[in-house]
Scaffold this motif. Structure first.
Motif, PDB file in Angstrom:
ATOM      1  N   LEU A  78      38.733 -28.551 -40.956  1.00 18.84           N
ATOM      2  CA  LEU A  78      37.827 -28.027 -41.980  1.00 18.84           C
ATOM      3  C   LEU A  78      37.069 -26.814 -41.443  1.00 18.84           C
ATOM      4  O   LEU A  78      36.821 -26.716 -40.241  1.00 18.84           O
ATOM      5  N   SER A  79      36.690 -25.917 -42.351  1.00 15.87           N
ATOM      6  CA  SER A  79      35.995 -24.695 -41.914  1.00 15.87           C
ATOM      7  C   SER A  79      34.569 -25.032 -41.471  1.00 15.87           C
ATOM      8  O   SER A  79      33.981 -26.025 -41.929  1.00 15.87           O
ATOM      9  N   GLN A  81      31.906 -23.610 -42.392  1.00 15.80           N
ATOM     10  CA  GLN A  81      31.031 -23.615 -43.580  1.00 15.80           C
ATOM     11  C   GLN A  81      31.063 -25.002 -44.237  1.00 15.80           C
ATOM     12  O   GLN A  81      30.031 -25.535 -44.638  1.00 15.80           O
ATOM     13  N   THR A  82      32.264 -25.576 -44.355  1.00 12.40           N
ATOM     14  CA  THR A  82      32.372 -26.912 -44.972  1.00 12.40           C
ATOM     15  C   THR A  82      31.640 -27.947 -44.130  1.00 12.40           C
ATOM     16  O   THR A  82      30.952 -28.831 -44.661  1.00 12.40           O
ATOM     17  N   LEU A  83      31.774 -27.837 -42.798  1.00  8.17           N
ATOM     18  CA  LEU A  83      31.084 -28.800 -41.925  1.00  8.17           C
ATOM     19  C   LEU A  83      29.578 -28.699 -42.123  1.00  8.17           C
ATOM     20  O   LEU A  83      28.878 -29.712 -42.186  1.00  8.17           O
ATOM     21  N   GLU A  85      27.937 -27.586 -44.773  1.00 10.03           N
ATOM     22  CA  GLU A  85      27.547 -28.124 -46.088  1.00 10.03           C
ATOM     23  C   GLU A  85      27.557 -29.648 -46.080  1.00 10.03           C
ATOM     24  O   GLU A  85      26.700 -30.305 -46.635  1.00 10.03           O
ATOM     25  N   ARG A  86      28.566 -30.211 -45.400  1.00  6.59           N
ATOM     26  CA  ARG A  86      28.739 -31.656 -45.469  1.00  6.59           C
ATOM     27  C   ARG A  86      27.800 -32.417 -44.527  1.00  6.59           C
ATOM     28  O   ARG A  86      27.264 -33.458 -44.878  1.00  6.59           O
ATOM     29  N   HIS A 287      47.232 -23.996 -48.233  1.00  6.08           N
ATOM     30  CA  HIS A 287      47.045 -25.436 -47.998  1.00  6.08           C
ATOM     31  C   HIS A 287      48.325 -25.984 -47.371  1.00  6.08           C
ATOM     32  O   HIS A 287      48.301 -26.743 -46.418  1.00  6.08           O
ATOM     33  N   ASP A 352      38.601 -38.013 -44.887  1.00  7.40           N
ATOM     34  CA  ASP A 352      37.669 -36.882 -44.953  1.00  7.40           C
ATOM     35  C   ASP A 352      38.163 -35.688 -44.136  1.00  7.40           C
ATOM     36  O   ASP A 352      37.425 -34.740 -43.891  1.00  7.40           O
TER      37      ASP A 352
END
Ligand code: FAD
Length: 431
Positions: A78-79, A81-83, A85-86, A287, A352
């Motif tokens: 995962l990027s 940024q995603t980490l 946010e999450r 993807h 996840d």
């Protein structure tokens, strides 16, 4: 000409021999699985004087660890940024630092244990499949610089020929911290290092059952294997995409996904330089992505999730044909180049898409690398070994929730892979 369905990396090395005979009746720690995770753990446990027994169903390095692309990558699937946010920025930063430490650890092990596996900090390049993907690179580089103090270089389309001999992409983003290696030589070297540290490795010793047990005043586990039974104080499960119902509660959280690779014949030096002038580890922004690199002897190794389902003779054959077609789309220069090797392996995705480490049913584990396991498996194996030895150092991937399947709809047989493959193909089309 070698048989088409074989793993090129395995032609470059041989694995050390494991122990013969029955497993010992007791040990401090049983490590299940002789790949990067298990062997890295065994090396640390052995060096600290623990009696450690590695139990492997097949042979040393048989799993994904000898079959992968050898890309030693920063970050996780995962990027960042995603980490952020999450999990929040602090946790994302700790995860990023751990990923950099994981590459440093591979480099340190290679140096200390004298492993001849062509480790080199050649950097990785992501190439944009669509203009919108390229547009996101500037934001990603800015985010990495401001929040993580990590420098990425954005390569516009008109400069991309300095990095790759393909006109298919809309630009790229380069991370010079990543490295490349020959994974089979690395896993062989890791096994030799674990043996030198005093670990015993038993091949063809599939674990059939693990049960809580006591011996005298000692609490631990009775482990039944194909080569006898043993009592151990601790168990570390390092079975990745090959996790079975022996550890049911883990199996339910891991989705095994096939990934496949082809390797060309040896290319001339000039053609190899044309395809990858700086010898980067390359993957695209889809993807359903493709990943590729040169081997040290100048073959193009080209991989992807062509079939999604784990490796069989059929999925390897079908994937090899799809990958060849896709390779020629990227590099028309290879239209007439023969493919000499094709193989597959199984990736371990959690629901996840994150790596996880911790304790489940009293048993230690580390898995879920989602195609980023060369460095992270080495790191988490070693960190879980330190934890078994009593360390309380925080491991960021051990502090996050570990979700199972939604609606408890999954028991280890991934019935939904066909749907998932179709879904990702559609996403690549529309996003
Ligand atoms: C085709 C492919 C390409 C990849 N490319 C990359 C890449 O370029 N970069 C990257 O970072 N990652 C990549 N990966 C992922 C990476 O290879 C894995 O994440 C990593 O090897 C996992 O190591 P491991 O030790 O946890 O598991 P594995 O190496 O898979 O080892 C698990 C072992 O457990 C054994 N086992 C299972 N059950 C039992 C049991 N009951 N008893 C005893 N033994 C058991 C299996 O036989 C197996 O040998 C790729 C993977 C594949 C398949």
């Amino acid at each position: 000409m070698p048989p088409l369905q074989s793993n090129y990396w395995l032609t470059t090395t041989s694995m050390p021999a494991g122990s013969t005979g029955e497993v010992p009746s007791s040990a401090d720690v049983a490590v299940i699985g002789a790949g990067f995770t298990g062997l890295s753990a065994a090396r640390v446990l052995g060096k600290h004087g623990a009696k450690v027994v590695v139990l492997e169903s097949n042979t040393i390095g048989w799993g994904a660890s000898s079959r992968n692309g050898g890309m030693v990558l920063t970050g996780v699937k995962l990027s960042p940024q995603t980490l952020a946010e999450r999990y929040g920025m602090d946790t994302a930063r700790r995860m990023h630092r751990a990923s950099l430490s994981s590459i440093d650890l591979v480099e340190q092990i290679v140096r200390e244990e004298n492993i001849d596996c062509n480790f080199s900090r050649c950097g990785h390049l992501e190439v944009a499949w669509k203009p919108s993907h390229f547009d996101s690179y500037a934001r990603a580089a800015e985010f990495m610089a401001s929040e993580f103090c990590h420098r990425l270089e954005v390569i516009p389309r008109n400069q991309l020929t300095e990095e790759i001999g393909s006109s298919l992409y809309f630009g790229g983003i380069l991370d010079k911290t990543s490295a490349g290696a020959n994974p089979a030589r690395y896993v062989a070297g890791l096994a030799s290092a674990a043996l030198r540290a005093g670990a015993e490795i038993y091949e063809n010793a599939g674990v059939r059952q693990i049960e809580p047990a006591t011996r005298g005043t000692d609490q631990g586990f009775a482990v039944r294997t194909d080569r006898g039974r043993l009592f151990v104080r601790d168990v570390l499960v390092a079975t990745s995409g090959y996790t079975t119902a022996v550890t049911k509660n883990l199996q339910k959280k891991v989705i095994p996904i096939g990934s496949f690779i082809i390797a060309t014949e040896r290319l001339s030096d000039s053609l190899a330089r044309e395809l990858s002038p700086r010898n980067r580890m390359i993957f695209d922004s889809k993807h359903f992505l493709h990943y590729y690199r040169l081997t040290p002897d100048h073959r193009l190794l080209f991989g992807g999730r062509a079939a999604f389902f784990p490796e069989t003779k059929n999925t390897i054959g079908r994937s090899a044909r799809i990958l060849r077609r896709d390779m020629v789309e990227v590099f028309p220069q290879l239209r007439d180049t023969p493919i000499e090797y094709a193989w597959g392996g199984t990736l371990d995705f959690c629901f996840d898409t994150m790596p996880h480490a911790g304790v489940i049913d009293g048993i230690h584990f580390a898995l879920g690398y989602a195609g980023h396991g060369v460095a992270m498996a080495t790191y988490l194996g070693s960190k879980m070994a330190e934890r078994i030895l009593g360390s309380r150092e925080e491991i960021p991937y051990a502090t996050i929730p570990f979700p199972g399947a939604p609606l408890r709809s999954y028991h280890g047989r991934p019935w939904f892979l066909g749907f998932a493959a179709a879904y990702y193909k559609v996403l690549d089309w529309i996003s």
